[in-house]
Design a protein around this motif. Structure first.
Motif, PDB file in Angstrom:
ATOM      1  N   GLU A   8      -6.562 -14.346 -12.431  1.00 19.87           N
ATOM      2  CA  GLU A   8      -5.539 -14.135 -11.171  1.00 19.87           C
ATOM      3  C   GLU A   8      -4.485 -14.892 -10.742  1.00 19.87           C
ATOM      4  N   SER A   9      -4.021 -14.301 -10.178  1.00 25.36           N
ATOM      5  CA  SER A   9      -2.338 -15.248  -9.284  1.00 25.36           C
ATOM      6  C   SER A   9      -3.789 -16.378  -8.291  1.00 25.36           C
ATOM      7  N   ALA A  10      -2.609 -17.721  -8.434  1.00 23.16           N
ATOM      8  CA  ALA A  10      -3.434 -18.772  -8.144  1.00 23.16           C
ATOM      9  C   ALA A  10      -3.286 -18.483  -6.417  1.00 23.16           C
ATOM     10  N   ASP A  11      -2.601 -17.993  -6.236  1.00 22.68           N
ATOM     11  CA  ASP A  11      -1.970 -17.396  -4.293  1.00 22.68           C
ATOM     12  C   ASP A  11      -2.164 -15.756  -3.594  1.00 22.68           C
ATOM     13  N   ALA A  12      -2.780 -15.421  -4.611  1.00 25.76           N
ATOM     14  CA  ALA A  12      -2.979 -13.922  -4.633  1.00 25.76           C
ATOM     15  C   ALA A  12      -4.235 -13.216  -4.914  1.00 25.76           C
ATOM     16  N   GLY A  13      -4.675 -13.930  -5.709  1.00 22.98           N
ATOM     17  CA  GLY A  13      -5.900 -12.730  -6.369  1.00 22.98           C
ATOM     18  C   GLY A  13      -5.487 -11.379  -7.443  1.00 22.98           C
ATOM     19  N   VAL A  14      -4.312 -11.620  -7.176  1.00 18.06           N
ATOM     20  CA  VAL A  14      -3.946 -10.009  -7.702  1.00 18.06           C
ATOM     21  C   VAL A  14      -3.951 -10.986 -10.017  1.00 18.06           C
ATOM     22  N   VAL A  15      -5.054  -9.331  -9.926  1.00 17.70           N
ATOM     23  CA  VAL A  15      -5.252  -9.651 -11.434  1.00 17.70           C
ATOM     24  C   VAL A  15      -4.105  -9.039 -12.774  1.00 17.70           C
ATOM     25  N   CYS A  47       5.731  -7.491  -2.646  1.00 17.24           N
ATOM     26  CA  CYS A  47       6.891  -8.258  -1.831  1.00 17.24           C
ATOM     27  C   CYS A  47       6.373  -9.196  -0.756  1.00 17.24           C
ATOM     28  N   GLU A  48       5.114  -9.184  -0.866  1.00 16.67           N
ATOM     29  CA  GLU A  48       4.655 -10.335   0.773  1.00 16.67           C
ATOM     30  C   GLU A  48       4.782 -11.545  -0.875  1.00 16.67           C
ATOM     31  N   ARG A  49       3.922 -11.782  -1.552  1.00 14.51           N
ATOM     32  CA  ARG A  49       3.768 -12.859  -2.755  1.00 14.51           C
ATOM     33  C   ARG A  49       5.111 -13.130  -3.326  1.00 14.51           C
ATOM     34  N   TRP A  50       5.923 -12.133  -3.297  1.00 16.42           N
ATOM     35  CA  TRP A  50       7.380 -12.892  -4.112  1.00 16.42           C
ATOM     36  C   TRP A  50       8.471 -13.030  -3.271  1.00 16.42           C
ATOM     37  N   SER A  51       8.450 -12.796  -2.019  1.00 19.17           N
ATOM     38  CA  SER A  51       9.392 -13.060  -0.742  1.00 19.17           C
ATOM     39  C   SER A  51       9.521 -14.553  -1.090  1.00 19.17           C
ATOM     40  N   GLU A  52       8.652 -15.961  -1.540  1.00 19.98           N
ATOM     41  CA  GLU A  52       8.736 -16.859  -1.429  1.00 19.98           C
ATOM     42  C   GLU A  52       9.103 -17.490  -2.855  1.00 19.98           C
ATOM     43  N   PRO A  53      10.079 -17.349  -3.434  1.00 24.16           N
ATOM     44  CA  PRO A  53       9.761 -17.477  -5.125  1.00 24.16           C
ATOM     45  C   PRO A  53       8.976 -18.891  -5.764  1.00 24.16           C
ATOM     46  N   ALA A  54       8.991 -19.813  -4.780  1.00 18.20           N
ATOM     47  CA  ALA A  54       8.653 -20.977  -5.183  1.00 18.20           C
ATOM     48  C   ALA A  54       6.758 -21.100  -5.356  1.00 18.20           C
ATOM     49  N   GLU A 114      -0.989  15.185  -4.252  1.00 22.82           N
ATOM     50  CA  GLU A 114      -2.423  15.706  -4.953  1.00 22.82           C
ATOM     51  C   GLU A 114      -2.851  14.678  -5.677  1.00 22.82           C
ATOM     52  N   ALA A 115      -0.687  14.540  -6.668  1.00 26.12           N
ATOM     53  CA  ALA A 115      -1.379  14.424  -8.264  1.00 26.12           C
ATOM     54  C   ALA A 115      -0.808  13.199  -8.790  1.00 26.12           C
ATOM     55  N   TRP A 116      -0.636  11.628  -7.545  1.00 27.68           N
ATOM     56  CA  TRP A 116      -0.308  10.278  -7.338  1.00 27.68           C
ATOM     57  C   TRP A 116      -1.188  10.080  -6.283  1.00 27.68           C
ATOM     58  N   ASP A 117      -1.981   8.542  -5.648  1.00 27.33           N
ATOM     59  CA  ASP A 117      -2.115   7.730  -5.054  1.00 27.33           C
ATOM     60  C   ASP A 117      -1.334   6.972  -4.543  1.00 27.33           C
ATOM     61  N   LEU A 118      -0.253   7.499  -3.248  1.00 32.13           N
ATOM     62  CA  LEU A 118       1.056   7.086  -3.356  1.00 32.13           C
ATOM     63  C   LEU A 118       0.288   5.561  -2.203  1.00 32.13           C
ATOM     64  N   ALA A 119      -0.585   6.235  -1.575  1.00 31.84           N
ATOM     65  CA  ALA A 119      -0.704   4.888  -0.748  1.00 31.84           C
ATOM     66  C   ALA A 119      -1.571   3.688  -1.755  1.00 31.84           C
ATOM     67  N   VAL A 120      -1.916   3.755  -2.679  1.00 30.52           N
ATOM     68  CA  VAL A 120      -2.522   2.799  -3.852  1.00 30.52           C
ATOM     69  C   VAL A 120      -1.359   2.445  -4.154  1.00 30.52           C
ATOM     70  N   LEU A 121       0.204   2.860  -4.934  1.00 30.76           N
ATOM     71  CA  LEU A 121       1.470   2.371  -5.345  1.00 30.76           C
ATOM     72  C   LEU A 121       1.729   2.012  -4.119  1.00 30.76           C
ATOM     73  N   ALA A 122       2.073   2.293  -3.586  1.00 27.01           N
ATOM     74  CA  ALA A 122       2.559   1.442  -2.273  1.00 27.01           C
ATOM     75  C   ALA A 122       2.036   0.448  -1.487  1.00 27.01           C
ATOM     76  N   GLU A 123       1.433   0.234  -1.202  1.00 29.84           N
ATOM     77  CA  GLU A 123      -0.108  -1.355  -1.347  1.00 29.84           C
ATOM     78  C   GLU A 123       0.628  -2.441  -2.560  1.00 29.84           C
ATOM     79  N   GLY A 172       9.157   0.796  -2.463  1.00 30.13           N
ATOM     80  CA  GLY A 172       9.295   0.095  -3.727  1.00 30.13           C
ATOM     81  C   GLY A 172      10.497   0.611  -4.282  1.00 30.13           C
ATOM     82  N   VAL A 173      11.383   1.118  -3.309  1.00 31.50           N
ATOM     83  CA  VAL A 173      12.808   0.435  -3.773  1.00 31.50           C
ATOM     84  C   VAL A 173      12.830  -1.426  -3.240  1.00 31.50           C
ATOM     85  N   ALA A 174      12.282  -1.521  -1.879  1.00 30.08           N
ATOM     86  CA  ALA A 174      12.290  -3.314  -1.395  1.00 30.08           C
ATOM     87  C   ALA A 174      12.055  -3.899  -2.603  1.00 30.08           C
TER      88      ALA A 174
END
Length: 290
Positions: A21-28, A213-220, A198-207, A258-260
């Motif tokens: 996991e990421s130390a700051d966000a719990g991302v696996v 963006c939230e995690r890496w907007s501060e590079p350090a 229907e074919a893709w879970d766009l909400a999960v992708l957007a999340e 995804g664009v940002a």
């Protein structure tokens, strides 16, 4: 004599192993994903092999312990992604031809855009029926189709908004006789935007993109050194785009995150390249891989 690495900008592709996991966000992010990313950036096309000791050092900073790293490396060697070489008492790890192929495919995906801005309105349709006795091949095919940007619309019917050649994936699994492929356009009351929902879970992708963006907007953030941060950022991005079918903007919600996220990733990749290279030259031991 052990030399130092002089890396440039290459990439890996995610795969399966134990999770970290990421130390700051719990991302696996699984250790194999991190290792493949490390080797994709700093070994692919360099003709070198990294010392196991230096690989363990980088993985430790990424939060993966020695036991988990060694276990993952052993699996990757058994799967012929990596191979070992010895110089005196030191062990070194290099890429196999199969490992290079996997990483090149990941690099191809990483270099591409996350949205299609030139869609011609046509879809690729794939229908298949795999015998129950070949359940494992059916699962493998679904995994490959997701990587190629296909989504399941109905039972046995998968769709893609791009012109994808699925024949290599089908041939590899000996499933060509069990599948048919078509190119088509939506007609009459069929709404392409609804098809995408229907074919893709766009909400999960957007999340996922929003969290990136939230995690890496501060590079350090995270207290990582430049090399570890570079590996972490690219590994997380590869996980995101692995699930992304790269749909046309016309099929996506307005202000698609995804664009940002892609703009942020490209910026981070550029910012981290030189300092990560400098740190790699100090930390990574290598030999010429013959």
């Amino acid at each position: 004599m052990v030399e130092r690495v002089h890396p440039d900008d290459r990439d890996g592709v995610p795969a399966v192993a134990h999770s970290a996991e990421s130390a700051d966000a719990g991302v696996v992010v699984r250790p194999e994903t991190l290792l493949l990313t490390l080797f994709g950036i700093h070994v692919l096309d360099h003709g070198i092999a990294l010392s196991t000791r230096s690989v363990l050092t980088v993985m430790a900073e990424l939060g993966v312990g020695e036991h988990a790293t060694r276990a993952t490396l052993s699996r990757m060697i058994r799967r012929e992604l990596l191979r070992t070489a010895r110089r005196g008492r030191q062990a070194f790890l290099g890429l196999t031809p199969h490992g290079e192929s996997v990483l090149r495919e990941g690099l191809r995906r990483l270099e591409g855009p996350v949205v299609d801005r030139d869609w011609d309105g046509r879809w690729t349709l794939l229908t298949f029926s795999v015998p129950e006795a070949r359940r494992a091949d059916r699962h493998a095919l679904r995994t490959r189709l997701e990587w190629l940007g296909f989504g399941p619309l109905r039972s046995g019917l998968w769709v893609s908004a791009s012109c994808q050649d699925v024949s290599p994936a089908l041939a590899e699994l000996d499933l060509l006789p069990h599948a048919e492929v078509f190119r088509a356009e939506a007609f009459m009351w069929t709404d392409p935007v609804r098809i995408a929902r229907e074919a893709w879970d766009l909400a999960v992708l957007a999340e996922g993109y929003g969290r990136f963006c939230e995690r890496w907007s501060e590079p350090a953030r995270g207290g990582l050194g430049e090399l570890a941060r570079q590996v972490r950022v690219e590994a997380e991005w590869l996980l995101l785009i692995r699930r992304d079918p790269r749909l046309p903007l016309a099929l996506l919600p307005e202000d698609w995150p995804g664009v940002a996220a892609e703009q942020l990733f490209r910026s981070l990749r550029w910012q981290l390249a030189r300092p990560a290279q400098q740190q790699a030259a100090e930390l990574l031991e290598f030999i010429v891989d013959e």
